[in-house]
Design an enzyme around this catalytic site. Structure first.
Site, PDB file in Angstrom:
ATOM      1  N   SER A 120       0.856  -1.247  -0.021  1.00  0.00           N
ATOM      2  CA  SER A 120       0.127   0.146   0.066  1.00  0.00           C
ATOM      3  C   SER A 120       0.783   1.219   0.022  1.00  0.00           C
ATOM      4  CB  SER A 120      -0.871  -0.134   1.272  1.00  0.00           C
ATOM      5  OG  SER A 120      -1.920   0.833   1.061  1.00  0.00           O
ATOM      6  N   GLU A 215      -1.605  -1.943  -8.569  1.00  0.00           N
ATOM      7  CA  GLU A 215      -2.567  -2.461  -7.683  1.00  0.00           C
ATOM      8  C   GLU A 215      -3.125  -1.230  -6.998  1.00  0.00           C
ATOM      9  OE1 GLU A 215      -3.117  -2.716  -4.249  1.00  0.00           O
ATOM     10  OE2 GLU A 215      -1.369  -1.481  -3.965  1.00  0.00           O
ATOM     11  N   HIS A 280      -4.195  -5.530  -2.047  1.00  0.00           N
ATOM     12  CA  HIS A 280      -5.237  -5.304  -1.074  1.00  0.00           C
ATOM     13  C   HIS A 280      -6.227  -6.737  -1.413  1.00  0.00           C
ATOM     14  CE1 HIS A 280      -3.695  -1.320  -1.208  1.00  0.00           C
ATOM     15  NE2 HIS A 280      -4.272  -1.513   0.245  1.00  0.00           N
TER      16      HIS A 280
END
Length: 313
Positions: A120, A215, A280
């Site tokens: 992230s 992503e 995620h």
């Protein structure tokens, strides 16, 4: 100082062994105590690691896990401690980009390479560590996040994390081929929003010779389009050899995303492997950014080990 590809390949971290000391720090958002306790127990009990924590791990300053200087200090102290064999980021959330100019890169460069683990927002640290230290870093689940710490850890994710840390990695598989073909190169990229946020900085993405992982989470299609367009306009994808599309959790209808990716990335003329559970979501596989990988859309696979590691001694 930037490392060339030969130096980067030479600074791959040594594999962990049971009983190794690892540090958990919070360079990004504040940590939930319940999730943290569960995640630390997983590292100790499931992975057999000796866990220490950063002095400011439990600090809180609004949407940040304490002051910038404290978070940067914990990260640098852990990296430079010769007794610590890996550094885990407790969670993501905004904040990592604020640390990049506070770290003493000369001091960190003098330390032996070790795994930096996170995903992230930690993408910003992956990018900076690759540029400044020339070391491969591990994009994977974090101890105070849902995959590891909400009840029992998700089995496939934990097994894959274990393989990456102790054995150098394991293959991953997707479920769609947007553009057919095969490619090999270093794995680069990470979270799309963070990659776009690094444009115009000294850590800006440059994917020449790379297989690019992308992503994100909670981003509607128009924002994904905008960020991809930004990276394309900045020339980030020049010379890229392939694309791997990870998870797009809560990013709208997958059927609507497919033509978006083809529109924005299909013109690169490189293989695009999609549906890979990295990023995620409930399953989060672990991959080494900076390592040599090979993708093949016919088998929907990405081979991503680190085979030849130097000793961290």
């Amino acid at each position: 100082m930037e490392w060339d590809e030969g130096e980067r390949a030479a600074r791959t971290p040594a594999p962990l062994r049971p009983g190794d000391r690892v540090a958990v720090v919070a360079p990004c958002g504040p940590v939930d105590e319940v999730r943290l306790a569960r995640g630390l127990a997983v590292l100790r009990d499931e992975l057999g690691l000796d866990v220490v924590t950063g002095e400011h791990l439990r600090d809180r300053d609004g949407y940040l896990a304490g002051a910038d200087e404290a978070r940067a200090g914990d990260l640098q102290d852990a990296w430079c401690d010769p007794e610590v064999k890996a550094v885990f980021c407790a969670r993501g959330g905004y904040g990592a980009t604020r640390l990049l100019d506070l770290l003493d890169w000369d001091a960190m460069r003098a330390a032996a390479p070790k795994p930096l683990v996170g995903s992230s927002d930690v993408t910003a640290l992956h990018a900076a560590f690759g540029r400044e230290l020339g070391t491969a870093t591990l994009f994977g689940p974090m101890p105070a996040c849902a995959t590891i710490s909400d009840g029992e850890p998700e089995p496939r994710s934990l097994d894959h994390l274990r393989a990456a840390l102790f054995d150098g990695g394991a293959p991953v598989t997707g479920d769609d081929a947007l553009v057919p073909g095969s490619a090999r190169g270093r794995l680069d990229g990470g979270n799309l929003a963070l990659l776009a946020a690094l444009c115009g900085t000294r850590y800006a993405p440059a994917f020449e010779g790379a297989v690019v992982l992308l992503e994100d989470v909670h981003e509607p299609p128009y924002r994904i389009d905008r960020m991809l367009t930004q990276l394309l306009a900045a020339g980030a994808f020049a010379g890229a050899r392939g694309i791997v599309l990870g998870s797009w959790t809560d990013c709208g209808d997958e059927a609507a995303l497919r033509p978006l990716f083809l529109d924005r990335l299909g013109g690169l003329g490189v293989p695009i492997l999609a549906g890979v559970p990295i990023g995620h979501g409930s399953t989060q596989l672990s991959v080494w950014l900076g390592a040599d990988v090979a993708i093949d859309t016919e088998s929907f696979s990405m081979e991503c080990p680190i085979r030849d590691r130097e000793s961290a001694a």
